[in-house]
Design a protein around this motif. Structure first.
Motif, PDB file in Angstrom:
ATOM      1  N   GLU A  26      47.595   5.847   7.958  1.00 16.81           N
ATOM      2  CA  GLU A  26      46.356   5.565   7.228  1.00 16.81           C
ATOM      3  C   GLU A  26      46.413   6.022   5.777  1.00 16.81           C
ATOM      4  O   GLU A  26      45.891   5.345   4.888  1.00 16.81           O
ATOM      5  N   LYS A  27      47.038   7.192   5.512  1.00 13.79           N
ATOM      6  CA  LYS A  27      47.052   7.723   4.150  1.00 13.79           C
ATOM      7  C   LYS A  27      48.445   8.238   3.777  1.00 13.79           C
ATOM      8  O   LYS A  27      48.670   9.451   3.698  1.00 13.79           O
ATOM      9  N   PRO A  28      49.378   7.341   3.548  1.00 13.13           N
ATOM     10  CA  PRO A  28      50.700   7.780   3.107  1.00 13.13           C
ATOM     11  C   PRO A  28      50.717   8.101   1.620  1.00 13.13           C
ATOM     12  O   PRO A  28      49.837   7.679   0.859  1.00 13.13           O
ATOM     13  N   VAL A  29      51.728   8.856   1.210  1.00 15.75           N
ATOM     14  CA  VAL A  29      51.928   9.194  -0.204  1.00 15.75           C
ATOM     15  C   VAL A  29      53.426   9.281  -0.456  1.00 15.75           C
ATOM     16  O   VAL A  29      54.195   9.623   0.452  1.00 15.75           O
ATOM     17  N   LEU A  30      53.847   8.953  -1.661  1.00 17.27           N
ATOM     18  CA  LEU A  30      55.258   9.042  -2.032  1.00 17.27           C
ATOM     19  C   LEU A  30      55.459  10.298  -2.869  1.00 17.27           C
ATOM     20  O   LEU A  30      54.852  10.441  -3.927  1.00 17.27           O
ATOM     21  N   LEU A  31      56.298  11.213  -2.388  1.00 17.08           N
ATOM     22  CA  LEU A  31      56.581  12.448  -3.112  1.00 17.08           C
ATOM     23  C   LEU A  31      57.516  12.116  -4.275  1.00 17.08           C
ATOM     24  O   LEU A  31      58.634  11.649  -4.065  1.00 17.08           O
ATOM     25  N   PRO A  57      49.678   6.254  -3.360  1.00 20.40           N
ATOM     26  CA  PRO A  57      49.877   6.982  -4.623  1.00 20.40           C
ATOM     27  C   PRO A  57      51.188   7.745  -4.635  1.00 20.40           C
ATOM     28  O   PRO A  57      51.872   7.872  -3.611  1.00 20.40           O
ATOM     29  N   LEU A  58      51.523   8.254  -5.809  1.00 19.10           N
ATOM     30  CA  LEU A  58      52.650   9.166  -5.990  1.00 19.10           C
ATOM     31  C   LEU A  58      52.085  10.583  -6.094  1.00 19.10           C
ATOM     32  O   LEU A  58      51.022  10.784  -6.700  1.00 19.10           O
ATOM     33  N   LEU A  59      52.783  11.548  -5.529  1.00 19.90           N
ATOM     34  CA  LEU A  59      52.374  12.950  -5.607  1.00 19.90           C
ATOM     35  C   LEU A  59      53.512  13.765  -6.196  1.00 19.90           C
ATOM     36  O   LEU A  59      54.627  13.761  -5.667  1.00 19.90           O
ATOM     37  N   HIS A  60      53.224  14.456  -7.285  1.00 22.85           N
ATOM     38  CA  HIS A  60      54.220  15.341  -7.882  1.00 22.85           C
ATOM     39  C   HIS A  60      53.737  16.782  -7.780  1.00 22.85           C
ATOM     40  O   HIS A  60      52.647  17.111  -8.246  1.00 22.85           O
ATOM     41  N   ILE A  61      54.539  17.628  -7.160  1.00 22.90           N
ATOM     42  CA  ILE A  61      54.261  19.062  -7.134  1.00 22.90           C
ATOM     43  C   ILE A  61      54.990  19.669  -8.325  1.00 22.90           C
ATOM     44  O   ILE A  61      56.210  19.795  -8.327  1.00 22.90           O
ATOM     45  N   ASP A  62      54.247  20.019  -9.337  1.00 24.89           N
ATOM     46  CA  ASP A  62      54.798  20.461 -10.628  1.00 24.89           C
ATOM     47  C   ASP A  62      54.930  21.983 -10.632  1.00 24.89           C
ATOM     48  O   ASP A  62      53.934  22.698 -10.530  1.00 24.89           O
ATOM     49  N   THR A  63      56.163  22.460 -10.749  1.00 23.65           N
ATOM     50  CA  THR A  63      56.383  23.908 -10.765  1.00 23.65           C
ATOM     51  C   THR A  63      55.966  24.544 -12.084  1.00 23.65           C
ATOM     52  O   THR A  63      55.807  25.757 -12.175  1.00 23.65           O
ATOM     53  N   GLY A  64      55.818  23.722 -13.118  1.00 22.12           N
ATOM     54  CA  GLY A  64      55.574  24.265 -14.452  1.00 22.12           C
ATOM     55  C   GLY A  64      56.861  24.617 -15.165  1.00 22.12           C
ATOM     56  O   GLY A  64      56.859  24.963 -16.347  1.00 22.12           O
ATOM     57  N   HIS A  65      57.980  24.530 -14.429  1.00 23.39           N
ATOM     58  CA  HIS A  65      59.306  24.820 -14.991  1.00 23.39           C
ATOM     59  C   HIS A  65      60.213  23.593 -14.877  1.00 23.39           C
ATOM     60  O   HIS A  65      61.427  23.723 -14.744  1.00 23.39           O
ATOM     61  N   ASN A  66      59.613  22.432 -14.902  1.00 17.07           N
ATOM     62  CA  ASN A  66      60.391  21.201 -14.834  1.00 17.07           C
ATOM     63  C   ASN A  66      61.010  20.878 -16.185  1.00 17.07           C
ATOM     64  O   ASN A  66      60.527  21.315 -17.223  1.00 17.07           O
ATOM     65  N   PHE A  67      62.072  20.084 -16.152  1.00 18.56           N
ATOM     66  CA  PHE A  67      62.681  19.638 -17.397  1.00 18.56           C
ATOM     67  C   PHE A  67      61.701  18.727 -18.140  1.00 18.56           C
ATOM     68  O   PHE A  67      61.149  17.793 -17.535  1.00 18.56           O
ATOM     69  N   PRO A  68      61.467  18.980 -19.427  1.00 14.57           N
ATOM     70  CA  PRO A  68      60.526  18.142 -20.194  1.00 14.57           C
ATOM     71  C   PRO A  68      60.901  16.666 -20.152  1.00 14.57           C
ATOM     72  O   PRO A  68      60.014  15.803 -20.109  1.00 14.57           O
ATOM     73  N   GLU A  69      62.214  16.359 -20.140  1.00 15.47           N
ATOM     74  CA  GLU A  69      62.643  14.964 -20.095  1.00 15.47           C
ATOM     75  C   GLU A  69      62.167  14.280 -18.809  1.00 15.47           C
ATOM     76  O   GLU A  69      61.836  13.093 -18.813  1.00 15.47           O
ATOM     77  N   THR A  70      62.127  15.043 -17.721  1.00 10.88           N
ATOM     78  CA  THR A  70      61.705  14.477 -16.443  1.00 10.88           C
ATOM     79  C   THR A  70      60.212  14.185 -16.440  1.00 10.88           C
ATOM     80  O   THR A  70      59.767  13.137 -15.952  1.00 10.88           O
ATOM     81  N   ILE A  71      59.426  15.108 -16.970  1.00 12.92           N
ATOM     82  CA  ILE A  71      57.979  14.909 -17.031  1.00 12.92           C
ATOM     83  C   ILE A  71      57.634  13.723 -17.926  1.00 12.92           C
ATOM     84  O   ILE A  71      56.775  12.898 -17.589  1.00 12.92           O
ATOM     85  N   LEU A  83      50.871   2.762 -11.686  1.00 15.37           N
ATOM     86  CA  LEU A  83      50.812   3.484 -10.424  1.00 15.37           C
ATOM     87  C   LEU A  83      49.777   4.606 -10.471  1.00 15.37           C
ATOM     88  O   LEU A  83      49.435   5.098 -11.539  1.00 15.37           O
ATOM     89  N   GLU A  84      49.311   4.993  -9.304  1.00 17.37           N
ATOM     90  CA  GLU A  84      48.417   6.150  -9.192  1.00 17.37           C
ATOM     91  C   GLU A  84      49.259   7.403  -9.010  1.00 17.37           C
ATOM     92  O   GLU A  84      50.085   7.471  -8.100  1.00 17.37           O
ATOM     93  N   LEU A  85      49.066   8.381  -9.877  1.00 16.52           N
ATOM     94  CA  LEU A  85      49.823   9.631  -9.809  1.00 16.52           C
ATOM     95  C   LEU A  85      48.881  10.802  -9.574  1.00 16.52           C
ATOM     96  O   LEU A  85      47.903  10.980 -10.308  1.00 16.52           O
ATOM     97  N   ILE A  86      49.197  11.608  -8.567  1.00 16.98           N
ATOM     98  CA  ILE A  86      48.477  12.845  -8.295  1.00 16.98           C
ATOM     99  C   ILE A  86      49.414  14.000  -8.633  1.00 16.98           C
ATOM    100  O   ILE A  86      50.568  14.011  -8.188  1.00 16.98           O
ATOM    101  N   VAL A  87      48.962  14.947  -9.417  1.00 20.13           N
ATOM    102  CA  VAL A  87      49.774  16.111  -9.774  1.00 20.13           C
ATOM    103  C   VAL A  87      49.065  17.372  -9.297  1.00 20.13           C
ATOM    104  O   VAL A  87      47.876  17.559  -9.550  1.00 20.13           O
ATOM    105  N   ARG A  88      49.790  18.209  -8.592  1.00 20.81           N
ATOM    106  CA  ARG A  88      49.278  19.512  -8.206  1.00 20.81           C
ATOM    107  C   ARG A  88      50.268  20.562  -8.698  1.00 20.81           C
ATOM    108  O   ARG A  88      51.479  20.369  -8.626  1.00 20.81           O
ATOM    109  N   ASN A  89      49.758  21.680  -9.188  1.00 18.66           N
ATOM    110  CA  ASN A  89      50.567  22.642  -9.934  1.00 18.66           C
ATOM    111  C   ASN A  89      50.781  23.948  -9.174  1.00 18.66           C
ATOM    112  O   ASN A  89      49.819  24.536  -8.649  1.00 18.66           O
ATOM    113  N   VAL A  90      52.026  24.388  -9.158  1.00 11.89           N
ATOM    114  CA  VAL A  90      52.362  25.674  -8.546  1.00 11.89           C
ATOM    115  C   VAL A  90      51.631  26.814  -9.247  1.00 11.89           C
ATOM    116  O   VAL A  90      51.234  27.798  -8.612  1.00 11.89           O
TER     117      VAL A  90
END
Length: 299
Positions: A26-31, A57-71, A83-90
């Motif tokens: 019913e509610k999948p998400v792509l990490l 949607p896409l879900l990104h768990i952001d450590t806050g220490h990711n490579f800037p190029e990746t973000i 796309l729909e992006l959900i970000v949650r922060n460590v």
């Protein structure tokens, strides 16, 4: 010989899995991490549901220490594809006292992501989380089924998994359970890179050789930045490097390389005798580091 279209069987299998996710949950998400495997999943999802939009949607768990190029790449891709992006922060989990920041020589936020991920699953009631793990990466991941059931605490029991005979995928779960889904589980690192090359896909620049300030420790190439602990005795030098895998800056080592095109990267991977996880510092903590993290809810 006639010029017949030869389908990619691994692509077909992955597309089948993604369609099964959409049908059974019913509610999948792509990490989504912004790394090559999750970028490949996005392309596969586009093909699986074309001409419709990706239905989750896409879900990104952001450590806050990711490579800037990746973000930067993540944000660009999401905007281009709508796309729909959900970000949650460590950092939020740290501020709330749910996890404690590690200190010292090998400190990393990588393991702290688990709490943030489980909280996000609970917040949005996701019942299936699609990830880019592959069996060739690491022996704990080799044990995973394509549909890998987690209990209501997010835990994985490697001794209690469902058979997947004849490619039959069983998504039936009990209240509180959720499933981790691995559509490219049967791919190899070389498969991913060849697919990226054949599809002419964009990827973050750090996958290609570039000059970067680094230092050497424990036989590995560490990036020199404000998030990575470095002793005064560890000299910073500039070298041509690239990354085979992308994660938190504190646990992702570089490799010395001159491969600055997709063709050169594919050739380099084809000749490599070391797994890409050999550049993941967090896997060096113990012989069973990955398996221990997975048992408590890691990706």
């Amino acid at each position: 010989m006639s010029n017949l279209f030869i389908p990619n069987p691994k692509e077909a299998e992955s597309i089948h899995i993604l369609r099964e996710v959409a049908a059974q949950f019913e509610k999948p998400v792509l990490l989504f991490s912004g790394g090559k495997d999750s970028i490949t999943l996005v392309r596969l999802a586009q093909k699986a549901f074309y001409p419709a939009r990706i239905p989750f949607p896409l879900l990104h768990i952001d450590t806050g220490h990711n490579f800037p190029e990746t973000i930067a790449f993540r944000d660009q891709l999401v905007e281009e594809l709508g796309l729909e992006l959900i970000v949650r922060n460590v950092q939020d989990s740290i501020d709330q006292g749910k996890v404690t920041e590690e200190r010292g020589r090998y400190a990393s936020r990588n393991t702290l992501q688990t709490t943030t991920l489980l909280d996000a699953i609970e917040e949005f009631k996701f019942d299936a989380c699609i990830g880019g793990a592959r069996r060739d990466e690491e022996k704990a991941r080799a044990k995973e089924r394509v549909f890998s059931v987690r209990d209501d605490f997010g835990q994985w029991d490697e001794k209690n998994q469902r058979p997947e005979l004849f490619d039959m995928l069983n998504g039936k779960i009990h209240q509180g359970q959720n499933v981790r889904v691995f559509p490219i589980s049967n791919w190899t690192e070389l498969d991913v890179w060849e697919y990226i090359k054949n599809e002419d896909m964009k990827i973050p620049s750090i996958y290609f050789a570039h000059k970067r300030e680094v230092f050497f420790r424990d036989g590995m190439v560490w990036t020199a930045n404000q998030h990575v602990y470095r002793d005064n005795s560890e000299e910073v030098v500039e070298r041509m490097v690239r990354f085979r895998t992308v994660g938190d800056m504190t646990c992702t080592a570089a490799v010395l390389s001159d491969a600055d095109t997709l063709e050169a990267v594919v050739d380099e991977i084809r000749l490599s005798t070391i797994s890409e996880r050999g550049a993941r510092i967090d896997d060096k903590r113990s012989e069973a580091a990955m398996e221990k993290r997975k048992k408590v809810g890691y990706f």
